[in-house]
Design a protein around this motif. Structure first.
Motif, mmCIF file in Angstrom:
data_model
loop_
_atom_site.group_PDB
_atom_site.id
_atom_site.type_symbol
_atom_site.label_atom_id
_atom_site.label_comp_id
_atom_site.label_asym_id
_atom_site.label_seq_id
_atom_site.Cartn_x
_atom_site.Cartn_y
_atom_site.Cartn_z
ATOM 1 N N TRP A 160 14.244 -0.453 -8.431
ATOM 2 C CA TRP A 160 14.092 -0.056 -7.034
ATOM 3 C C TRP A 160 15.484 0.060 -6.418
ATOM 4 O O TRP A 160 16.211 -0.935 -6.332
ATOM 5 C CB TRP A 160 13.281 -1.099 -6.270
ATOM 6 N N LYS B 23 13.930 -0.042 -1.249
ATOM 7 C CA LYS B 23 13.674 -1.393 -0.744
ATOM 8 C C LYS B 23 13.719 -1.409 0.785
ATOM 9 O O LYS B 23 12.910 -2.073 1.437
ATOM 10 C CB LYS B 23 14.690 -2.379 -1.305
ATOM 11 N N LEU C 252 10.518 0.025 2.147
ATOM 12 C CA LEU C 252 9.419 -0.942 2.118
ATOM 13 C C LEU C 252 9.524 -1.927 3.277
ATOM 14 O O LEU C 252 8.521 -2.261 3.915
ATOM 15 C CB LEU C 252 9.405 -1.715 0.803
ATOM 16 N N VAL D 115 2.336 -2.863 1.526
ATOM 17 C CA VAL D 115 3.543 -2.942 0.701
ATOM 18 C C VAL D 115 3.164 -3.306 -0.740
ATOM 19 O O VAL D 115 3.677 -2.712 -1.695
ATOM 20 C CB VAL D 115 4.557 -3.942 1.295
ATOM 21 N N GLU D 116 2.243 -4.224 -0.913
ATOM 22 C CA GLU D 116 1.797 -4.599 -2.257
ATOM 23 C C GLU D 116 1.125 -3.422 -2.964
ATOM 24 O O GLU D 116 1.322 -3.218 -4.160
ATOM 25 C CB GLU D 116 0.846 -5.792 -2.193
ATOM 26 N N GLN E 146 3.897 -1.152 -4.154
ATOM 27 C CA GLN E 146 4.578 -1.747 -5.308
ATOM 28 C C GLN E 146 3.700 -1.684 -6.558
ATOM 29 O O GLN E 146 4.179 -1.351 -7.646
ATOM 30 C CB GLN E 146 4.963 -3.191 -5.004
ATOM 31 N N ASN E 147 2.423 -2.007 -6.410
ATOM 32 C CA ASN E 147 1.508 -1.987 -7.547
ATOM 33 C C ASN E 147 1.327 -0.576 -8.107
ATOM 34 O O ASN E 147 1.169 -0.407 -9.318
ATOM 35 C CB ASN E 147 0.155 -2.577 -7.168
ATOM 36 N N THR F 104 3.487 1.674 -8.474
ATOM 37 C CA THR F 104 4.605 2.047 -9.345
ATOM 38 C C THR F 104 4.440 1.484 -10.757
ATOM 39 O O THR F 104 5.114 1.948 -11.678
ATOM 40 C CB THR F 104 5.960 1.586 -8.773
ATOM 41 N N GLU F 105 3.561 0.527 -10.944
ATOM 42 C CA GLU F 105 3.343 -0.051 -12.273
ATOM 43 C C GLU F 105 2.875 1.005 -13.271
ATOM 44 O O GLU F 105 3.141 0.891 -14.468
ATOM 45 C CB GLU F 105 2.345 -1.210 -12.204
#
Length: 98
Positions: free
Chosen positions: A6, A11, A14, A33-34, A37-38, A40-41
């Protein structure tokens, strides 16, 4: 597995998303936000995911979506991806990338 880095700009995005949404709800801000982020997994699989960013003339710059947010990333190598920015789809991304 692909390493995801990131960048500072992503960052910061976010944090700004969190700060804005938390004016109404800190709980929902954390949740959003979670979710970003998730999302991008999926990039860790190493498969080419997402579509080319039409505003940028570079086949290695691609995007995936989480709700109204564009997650814009650059494929550095087959083992590394950089998350460049998180951008709300209702705003003009050209103002950010020029």
């Amino acid at each position: 597995m692909v390493r995801i880095k990131w960048l500072k700009s992503a960052k910061t995005d976010l944090k700004e998303i969190f700060d804005f949404i938390s004016l109404d709800s800190k709980r929902y801000a954390r949740f959003q936000v979670e979710k970003i982020q998730n999302k991008t997994e999926i990039l860790k699989t190493g498969m080419i995911t997402g579509k080319r960013v039409s505003e940028i003339d570079d086949d290695n710059v691609r995007e995936i979506f989480e709700g109204n947010y564009r997650i814009i990333y650059r494929i550095i190598s087959e083992n590394e991806i950089h998350i460049l920015l998180i951008h709300h789809g209702a705003k003009d991304v050209l103002k950010r990338i020029k």
